[in-house]
Design an enzyme around this catalytic site. Sequence first.
Site, PDB file in Angstrom:
ATOM      1  N   LYS A 290      29.101 -34.241  29.367  1.00 41.82           N
ATOM      2  CA  LYS A 290      30.410 -34.010  30.025  1.00 41.82           C
ATOM      3  C   LYS A 290      30.977 -32.644  29.648  1.00 41.82           C
ATOM      4  O   LYS A 290      31.372 -31.872  30.514  1.00 41.82           O
ATOM      5  CB  LYS A 290      31.394 -35.099  29.590  1.00 41.82           C
ATOM      6  CG  LYS A 290      32.854 -34.757  29.859  1.00 41.82           C
ATOM      7  CD  LYS A 290      33.782 -35.897  29.557  1.00 41.82           C
ATOM      8  CE  LYS A 290      34.574 -35.781  28.285  1.00 41.82           C
ATOM      9  NZ  LYS A 290      35.528 -34.673  28.191  1.00 41.82           N
ATOM     10  N   ASN A 291      30.994 -32.350  28.352  1.00 39.52           N
ATOM     11  CA  ASN A 291      31.674 -31.123  27.912  1.00 39.52           C
ATOM     12  C   ASN A 291      30.901 -29.858  28.254  1.00 39.52           C
ATOM     13  O   ASN A 291      31.422 -28.747  28.108  1.00 39.52           O
ATOM     14  CB  ASN A 291      31.983 -31.186  26.406  1.00 39.52           C
ATOM     15  CG  ASN A 291      33.126 -32.142  26.121  1.00 39.52           C
ATOM     16  OD1 ASN A 291      33.745 -32.670  27.038  1.00 39.52           O
ATOM     17  ND2 ASN A 291      33.409 -32.376  24.846  1.00 39.52           N
TER      18      ASN A 291
ATOM     19  N   CYS B  96      43.326 -36.361  27.207  1.00 42.19           N
ATOM     20  CA  CYS B  96      43.695 -37.431  26.269  1.00 42.19           C
ATOM     21  C   CYS B  96      44.792 -36.967  25.321  1.00 42.19           C
ATOM     22  O   CYS B  96      44.817 -35.813  24.910  1.00 42.19           O
ATOM     23  CB  CYS B  96      42.486 -37.798  25.420  1.00 42.19           C
ATOM     24  SG  CYS B  96      41.346 -38.871  26.253  1.00 42.19           S
TER      25      CYS B  96
ATOM     26  N   ARG C  59      47.475 -30.105  21.145  1.00 44.15           N
ATOM     27  CA  ARG C  59      46.601 -29.354  22.043  1.00 44.15           C
ATOM     28  C   ARG C  59      47.271 -28.168  22.748  1.00 44.15           C
ATOM     29  O   ARG C  59      47.381 -28.136  23.971  1.00 44.15           O
ATOM     30  CB  ARG C  59      45.958 -30.289  23.065  1.00 44.15           C
ATOM     31  CG  ARG C  59      45.207 -31.418  22.407  1.00 44.15           C
ATOM     32  CD  ARG C  59      44.348 -32.180  23.353  1.00 44.15           C
ATOM     33  NE  ARG C  59      43.030 -31.605  23.483  1.00 44.15           N
ATOM     34  CZ  ARG C  59      42.013 -32.218  24.066  1.00 44.15           C
ATOM     35  NH1 ARG C  59      42.165 -33.393  24.582  1.00 44.15           N
ATOM     36  NH2 ARG C  59      40.838 -31.637  24.133  1.00 44.15           N
TER      37      ARG C  59
ATOM     38  N   ASP D 212      35.102 -35.759  17.948  1.00 44.54           N
ATOM     39  CA  ASP D 212      34.906 -36.742  19.022  1.00 44.54           C
ATOM     40  C   ASP D 212      34.134 -37.971  18.552  1.00 44.54           C
ATOM     41  O   ASP D 212      34.093 -38.984  19.253  1.00 44.54           O
ATOM     42  CB  ASP D 212      34.162 -36.096  20.209  1.00 44.54           C
ATOM     43  CG  ASP D 212      35.079 -35.194  21.020  1.00 44.54           C
ATOM     44  OD1 ASP D 212      36.303 -35.235  20.800  1.00 44.54           O
ATOM     45  OD2 ASP D 212      34.568 -34.440  21.880  1.00 44.54           O
TER      46      ASP D 212
ATOM     47  N   ARG E 244      36.210 -41.809  31.889  1.00 45.75           N
ATOM     48  CA  ARG E 244      36.315 -40.350  31.967  1.00 45.75           C
ATOM     49  C   ARG E 244      35.124 -39.670  31.298  1.00 45.75           C
ATOM     50  O   ARG E 244      34.838 -38.504  31.571  1.00 45.75           O
ATOM     51  CB  ARG E 244      37.606 -39.874  31.289  1.00 45.75           C
ATOM     52  CG  ARG E 244      38.851 -40.110  32.129  1.00 45.75           C
ATOM     53  CD  ARG E 244      40.021 -39.392  31.534  1.00 45.75           C
ATOM     54  NE  ARG E 244      39.602 -38.101  31.047  1.00 45.75           N
ATOM     55  CZ  ARG E 244      40.120 -37.480  29.996  1.00 45.75           C
ATOM     56  NH1 ARG E 244      41.102 -38.034  29.331  1.00 45.75           N
ATOM     57  NH2 ARG E 244      39.670 -36.313  29.613  1.00 45.75           N
TER      58      ARG E 244
HETATM   59  C1  UD1 Z   1      36.980 -29.438  23.259  1.00 43.50           C
HETATM   60  C2  UD1 Z   1      36.327 -30.692  23.798  1.00 43.50           C
HETATM   61  C3  UD1 Z   1      36.824 -31.917  23.061  1.00 43.50           C
HETATM   62  C4  UD1 Z   1      36.621 -31.728  21.563  1.00 43.50           C
HETATM   63  C5  UD1 Z   1      37.187 -30.393  21.075  1.00 43.50           C
HETATM   64  C6  UD1 Z   1      36.865 -30.096  19.630  1.00 43.50           C
HETATM   65  C7  UD1 Z   1      35.903 -30.184  26.131  1.00 43.50           C
HETATM   66  C8  UD1 Z   1      36.234 -30.455  27.550  1.00 43.50           C
HETATM   67  N1  UD1 Z   1      36.633 -30.809  25.210  1.00 43.50           N
HETATM   68  O1  UD1 Z   1      38.380 -29.553  23.460  1.00 43.50           O
HETATM   69  O2  UD1 Z   1      36.092 -33.041  23.513  1.00 43.50           O
HETATM   70  O3  UD1 Z   1      37.263 -32.784  20.884  1.00 43.50           O
HETATM   71  O4  UD1 Z   1      36.683 -29.320  21.865  1.00 43.50           O
HETATM   72  O5  UD1 Z   1      35.487 -30.092  19.439  1.00 43.50           O
HETATM   73  O6  UD1 Z   1      34.986 -29.457  25.831  1.00 43.50           O
HETATM   74  N2  UD1 Z   1      43.976 -25.003  19.393  1.00 43.50           N
HETATM   75  C9  UD1 Z   1      45.116 -24.234  19.240  1.00 43.50           C
HETATM   76  N3  UD1 Z   1      45.434 -23.358  20.242  1.00 43.50           N
HETATM   77  C10 UD1 Z   1      44.676 -23.222  21.359  1.00 43.50           C
HETATM   78  C11 UD1 Z   1      43.512 -24.006  21.501  1.00 43.50           C
HETATM   79  C12 UD1 Z   1      43.181 -24.890  20.488  1.00 43.50           C
HETATM   80  O7  UD1 Z   1      45.816 -24.330  18.245  1.00 43.50           O
HETATM   81  O8  UD1 Z   1      45.017 -22.403  22.227  1.00 43.50           O
HETATM   82  C13 UD1 Z   1      43.609 -25.963  18.312  1.00 43.50           C
HETATM   83  C14 UD1 Z   1      43.638 -27.418  18.810  1.00 43.50           C
HETATM   84  O9  UD1 Z   1      44.944 -27.970  18.743  1.00 43.50           O
HETATM   85  C15 UD1 Z   1      42.666 -28.076  17.867  1.00 43.50           C
HETATM   86  C16 UD1 Z   1      41.626 -26.975  17.599  1.00 43.50           C
HETATM   87  O10 UD1 Z   1      42.254 -25.740  17.972  1.00 43.50           O
HETATM   88  O11 UD1 Z   1      43.326 -28.368  16.651  1.00 43.50           O
HETATM   89  C17 UD1 Z   1      40.334 -27.139  18.361  1.00 43.50           C
HETATM   90  O12 UD1 Z   1      40.602 -27.325  19.728  1.00 43.50           O
HETATM   91  P1  UD1 Z   1      39.605 -26.838  20.867  1.00 43.50           P
HETATM   92  O13 UD1 Z   1      38.290 -26.490  20.256  1.00 43.50           O
HETATM   93  O14 UD1 Z   1      40.275 -25.796  21.669  1.00 43.50           O
HETATM   94  O15 UD1 Z   1      39.438 -28.151  21.736  1.00 43.50           O
HETATM   95  P2  UD1 Z   1      39.323 -28.284  23.314  1.00 43.50           P
HETATM   96  O16 UD1 Z   1      38.635 -27.094  23.881  1.00 43.50           O
HETATM   97  O17 UD1 Z   1      40.634 -28.694  23.870  1.00 43.50           O
END
Ligand code: UD1
Length: 451
Positions: free
Chosen positions: A22-23, A116, A121, A332, A424
């Site tokens: 998925k990711n 979710c 986030r 995850d 999902r």
């Molecule tokens: C992706 C994955 C999700 C997984 C996560 C961490 C997809 C579609 N989703 O989510 O399944 O759980 O990686 O492996 O690929 N953060 C900030 N600011 C930002 C962006 C992120 O502070 O602008 C923080 C987040 O709150 C979190 C950390 O960085 O604490 C990691 O998040 P991130 O790697 O960005 O996760 P996603 O890309 O949302």
Amino acid sequence: MRYLEIAGKKPLCGEVTIQGSKNAALPVLTACLLGDGPCVIENCPQIQDVEDTCALLRLLGCKTSRMGHTVSVDASGVEFSAIFCEEAERIRSSVLFLGALLGRMGEAALPYPGGCAIGSRPIDLHLEALKKLGVHFFESLDTGTLRKERAGETVPEIAAEAFTKDLQLCGAGIYANAPHLHGACIQFPQPSVGATENTILAAVLADGETLIENAALEPETEELCRFLNLRGADIQRERGGRIRIFGKKTLRPVRYRLDADRIVAGSYLLAGAACGGSVRFRNLPMEQLASLLAVLSRMGVTVTQDGSMQVQGDLLAAGDVVTAPYPGFPTDLQSPLLAALCLAQGESRICETVFENRFRTAEELRKMGASITVEGSCAKIQGRAMLQGADVCAPDLRGGAALVAAALAASGRSRIQGYDYIARGYEDICRDFQSLGAEIRLTDSGDKKVW
Ligand code: UD1
């Protein structure tokens, strides 16, 4: 309302094939926007998030079609730059359309992304990185009123000049334009999967060279780079989480096969550990699961190179496990691990360092008799021999999969509400566990099915 009914306490035995990732599918499908011609994506999971992503692509003018697990996307007819609709609000990964649309159209408008509820986030890292590439951001609190982001001053006239007519008619959300997208040096303070992918999507067609320091190392980010390089992009992974991108003028259409989903594989391995038995997984991405396999080995579970899993005697506690960005233990898989550890002998501790809201599953597991104490970002699990089936509710996607694992291992019957969360990310969790001999089925609240 669809829910799962499970009669547990049966060991899992047999073979199951792991679906496509998925990711990886979500950024790869979004990256189809970046050039003309039909891209064909094989091994694409049949899940709601993929359907939603295809709906967004169609909204922009792409043609999409699906034959089983093969999805074709032709972005030759893209003519819009805004994705204001229910699907964009529903999925977190809609934020990736920001980078892709800026690369393709030079402007983008989208509602704040959904997904979710597993923590705050934010998307500040995405926005800061894109600003360095020459992107200007505006935000709209209302249709028709655009504010210049930095000044905070209401300047609808400037916005009107900055965007095409379509964009001025959209709703509240993020508005961005890039009259000249150019390379830059970006240093992330922490690795973020989404922010890294958004930056890559915007940079592949930008003018000049982009350097991303402290980029995410997740295999799904690697897949996006592999796909784009096949299309003719020039993305080089260097040592220490550094990515160098040399901007190109155009990309070509290609056929690409997605890897297996390491998180689905991990959740099924943990369900197998909780239930006992002997399972063979086809397409198990062993290398990507190294951190989980190390924990499973401490728990007395062996997984061999051919994808066969065996539980040796009683399941053992795992000691301390800390979630971390790849190659650390994946956030995850934290909930599925929590479920399995409820059935292990002895005490274990899981500390969550990525998303703060991920222990809501503990409350549901307690309804099944689990002994879990959550203090701050850590959960202490006192394993016991037995869980009891109960009525529970999936708090999020991976929490839902964890409850399925617990219900399969528990004695008696369970009912799991919130199936839509599970759908999902898991193509057909009933089919997969039924093929391993489990008694599990999907029921609609209107149905009169009885056991
Ligand atoms: C992706 C994955 C999700 C997984 C996560 C961490 C997809 C579609 N989703 O989510 O399944 O759980 O990686 O492996 O690929 N953060 C900030 N600011 C930002 C962006 C992120 O502070 O602008 C923080 C987040 O709150 C979190 C950390 O960085 O604490 C990691 O998040 P991130 O790697 O960005 O996760 P996603 O890309 O949302």
